[in-house]
Design an enzyme around this catalytic site. Structure first.
Site, mmCIF file in Angstrom:
data_model
loop_
_atom_site.group_PDB
_atom_site.id
_atom_site.type_symbol
_atom_site.label_atom_id
_atom_site.label_comp_id
_atom_site.label_asym_id
_atom_site.label_seq_id
_atom_site.Cartn_x
_atom_site.Cartn_y
_atom_site.Cartn_z
ATOM 1 N N ASP A 47 1.004 -2.326 -1.035
ATOM 2 C CA ASP A 47 0.633 -1.596 -2.247
ATOM 3 C C ASP A 47 0.168 -2.577 -3.308
ATOM 4 O O ASP A 47 0.929 -3.428 -3.773
ATOM 5 C CB ASP A 47 1.836 -0.805 -2.768
ATOM 6 C CG ASP A 47 1.511 -0.060 -4.053
ATOM 7 O OD1 ASP A 47 1.063 1.102 -3.960
ATOM 8 O OD2 ASP A 47 1.701 -0.632 -5.148
ATOM 9 N N TYR A 52 -3.385 -5.596 -10.806
ATOM 10 C CA TYR A 52 -2.483 -6.667 -10.363
ATOM 11 C C TYR A 52 -3.225 -7.989 -10.173
ATOM 12 O O TYR A 52 -2.595 -9.040 -10.086
ATOM 13 C CB TYR A 52 -1.804 -6.301 -9.039
ATOM 14 C CG TYR A 52 -0.957 -5.057 -9.066
ATOM 15 C CD1 TYR A 52 -0.642 -4.390 -10.251
ATOM 16 C CD2 TYR A 52 -0.454 -4.529 -7.868
ATOM 17 C CE1 TYR A 52 0.139 -3.242 -10.238
ATOM 18 C CE2 TYR A 52 0.331 -3.384 -7.873
ATOM 19 C CZ TYR A 52 0.614 -2.736 -9.043
ATOM 20 O OH TYR A 52 1.386 -1.604 -9.027
ATOM 21 N N LYS A 77 -5.244 0.901 -6.593
ATOM 22 C CA LYS A 77 -5.311 1.824 -7.730
ATOM 23 C C LYS A 77 -6.449 1.437 -8.672
ATOM 24 O O LYS A 77 -6.639 0.253 -8.968
ATOM 25 C CB LYS A 77 -3.985 1.801 -8.516
ATOM 26 C CG LYS A 77 -2.754 1.974 -7.631
ATOM 27 C CD LYS A 77 -1.464 1.765 -8.404
ATOM 28 C CE LYS A 77 -0.301 1.560 -7.459
ATOM 29 N NZ LYS A 77 -0.278 0.196 -6.867
ATOM 30 N N HIS A 108 -4.398 4.909 -11.619
ATOM 31 C CA HIS A 108 -3.211 4.140 -12.000
ATOM 32 C C HIS A 108 -2.485 4.722 -13.208
ATOM 33 O O HIS A 108 -1.257 4.685 -13.271
ATOM 34 C CB HIS A 108 -3.621 2.695 -12.292
ATOM 35 C CG HIS A 108 -2.520 1.710 -12.119
ATOM 36 N ND1 HIS A 108 -2.728 0.383 -11.834
ATOM 37 C CD2 HIS A 108 -1.181 1.836 -12.207
ATOM 38 C CE1 HIS A 108 -1.575 -0.254 -11.737
ATOM 39 N NE2 HIS A 108 -0.618 0.604 -11.967
ATOM 40 N N SER A 136 -1.038 8.246 -10.064
ATOM 41 C CA SER A 136 0.157 7.498 -10.412
ATOM 42 C C SER A 136 0.446 7.692 -11.899
ATOM 43 O O SER A 136 -0.466 7.605 -12.724
ATOM 44 C CB SER A 136 -0.053 6.011 -10.103
ATOM 45 O OG SER A 136 1.081 5.249 -10.458
ATOM 46 N N GLN A 158 2.572 8.634 -7.275
ATOM 47 C CA GLN A 158 3.426 7.448 -7.397
ATOM 48 C C GLN A 158 4.028 7.416 -8.800
ATOM 49 O O GLN A 158 3.305 7.414 -9.793
ATOM 50 C CB GLN A 158 2.614 6.170 -7.129
ATOM 51 C CG GLN A 158 3.489 4.928 -7.068
ATOM 52 C CD GLN A 158 2.710 3.669 -6.733
ATOM 53 O OE1 GLN A 158 2.756 2.687 -7.475
ATOM 54 N NE2 GLN A 158 1.987 3.685 -5.620
ATOM 55 N N PRO A 186 12.186 1.412 -7.147
ATOM 56 C CA PRO A 186 13.075 2.142 -6.218
ATOM 57 C C PRO A 186 14.536 1.740 -6.352
ATOM 58 O O PRO A 186 15.427 2.524 -6.017
ATOM 59 C CB PRO A 186 12.519 1.774 -4.836
ATOM 60 C CG PRO A 186 11.824 0.467 -5.039
ATOM 61 C CD PRO A 186 11.233 0.556 -6.417
ATOM 62 N N LYS A 229 9.142 -5.054 -4.168
ATOM 63 C CA LYS A 229 8.403 -6.309 -4.287
ATOM 64 C C LYS A 229 9.324 -7.505 -4.114
ATOM 65 O O LYS A 229 10.400 -7.563 -4.698
ATOM 66 C CB LYS A 229 7.717 -6.371 -5.659
ATOM 67 C CG LYS A 229 7.048 -7.711 -5.971
ATOM 68 C CD LYS A 229 7.833 -8.494 -7.007
ATOM 69 C CE LYS A 229 7.222 -9.875 -7.209
ATOM 70 N NZ LYS A 229 7.981 -10.694 -8.175
#
Length: 282
Positions: A47, A52, A77, A108, A136, A158, A186, A229
């Site tokens: 992802d 990013y 995104k 995004h 998202s 998302q 998460p 991550k």
């Protein structure tokens, strides 16, 4: 290690339910290494996002893994500054990733010319440049706007989601469209209060797992798609080691009682509007 699970989207596509998120991994070299390490460990979902600034590293890591392109799921995104000309933005994204299609493309943020961008994603879907589309961080009237004006309803949403903030109302709202949910934060942004809840400590001891693994397993059984991550290979190994046990219905129900509406990201819509002032490099 048991094989990971998949979730079926509303177009029949199956998305790997567990993956690696590369948010805040700095630079293409470090990103490529993290992606290759993850793929070597059995990860099959990466992802990323234009914002990013590491999509090239994702593409490089996939190439270095030696895996076939069709065996790796890429999510990326579009950033709000991409929304005015999504066709050009998607072509540039494909070039950065070094691929001729993206498995899942999301909007995004819910600011800027998002309806125009969503129409552009629908067009890319028809052209085969994108295999599935979604959104998202949308909610309220702007989510209603997307639903009302879209030809293809969002396949994926998302959002922030963890045991303290389970998004039950939003899931119920999107249920008629078959929209599946992906979780960021998460593990509740690593909040010690959440991570050390007694239910997780008890279940970790029972199953011989860590508290984090119990939370990730809860996500899997809730049918959430997750991609914690990390650049640490041992943490990667631990994170994906959640497919050799299963929580009982009673244990899932006990975890679900933790839902308190607590979230870790609380930017107002006015603050979100500032996102259009950030222009990520191509």
């Amino acid at each position: 290690m048991a094989e990971q699970t998949y979730v079926e989207l509303n177009n029949g596509t199956k998305i790997p339910q567990f993956g690696l998120g590369v948010y805040m991994i700095q630079g293409d070299g470090q990103t490529a290494k993290a992606v290759k390490d993850a793929l070597d460990l059995g990860y099959r979902h990466i992802d990323t996002a234009h914002a990013y600034q590491n999509e090239r590293g994702v593409g490089q890591g996939i190439k270095e893994s030696g895996l076939k392109r069709e065996d790796v799921w890429i999510t990326s995104k579009l950033w709000p500054t991409d929304y005015d000309d999504p066709e050009t933005a998607i072509d540039k994204m494909l070039d950065r990733l070094g691929t001729d299609y993206i498995d899942l493309l999301l909007l995004h943020q819910q600011v800027g010319n998002y309806l125009n961008a969503y129409k552009g994603m629908e067009k890319a879907l028809k052209e085969g440049k994108v295999r599935s589309i979604g959104i998202s961080n949308f909610d309220g009237e702007r989510l209603d706007d997307i639903i009302e004006h879209s030809e293809v309803k969002p396949m994926v949403m998302q959002v922030e989601m963890h045991p303290y903030y389970q998004q039950k109302a939003l899931k119920e709202k999107m249920k008629p469209y078959g929209t599946k949910f992906e979780s960021w934060y998460p593990l509740g942004h690593g909040d010690a209060g959440l991570m050390n809840e007694s239910i997780f400590t008890k279940l970790a001891k029972k199953y011989g797992k860590t508290n984090a693994q119990i939370i990730l397993r809860w996500h899997i059984q809730e049918e959430n798609i997750v991609f914690p991550k990390t650049t640490n290979p041992q943490h990667m190994r631990d994170n994906i080691d959640i497919f050799d046990f299963e929580l009982t219905d009673e244990e899932m129900a006990e975890i679900n009682k933790l839902d308190s509406g607590k979230r870790y990201y609380n930017a107002s819509l006015a603050q979100q509007e500032q996102f259009v002032n950030y222009h990520p490099a191509d």
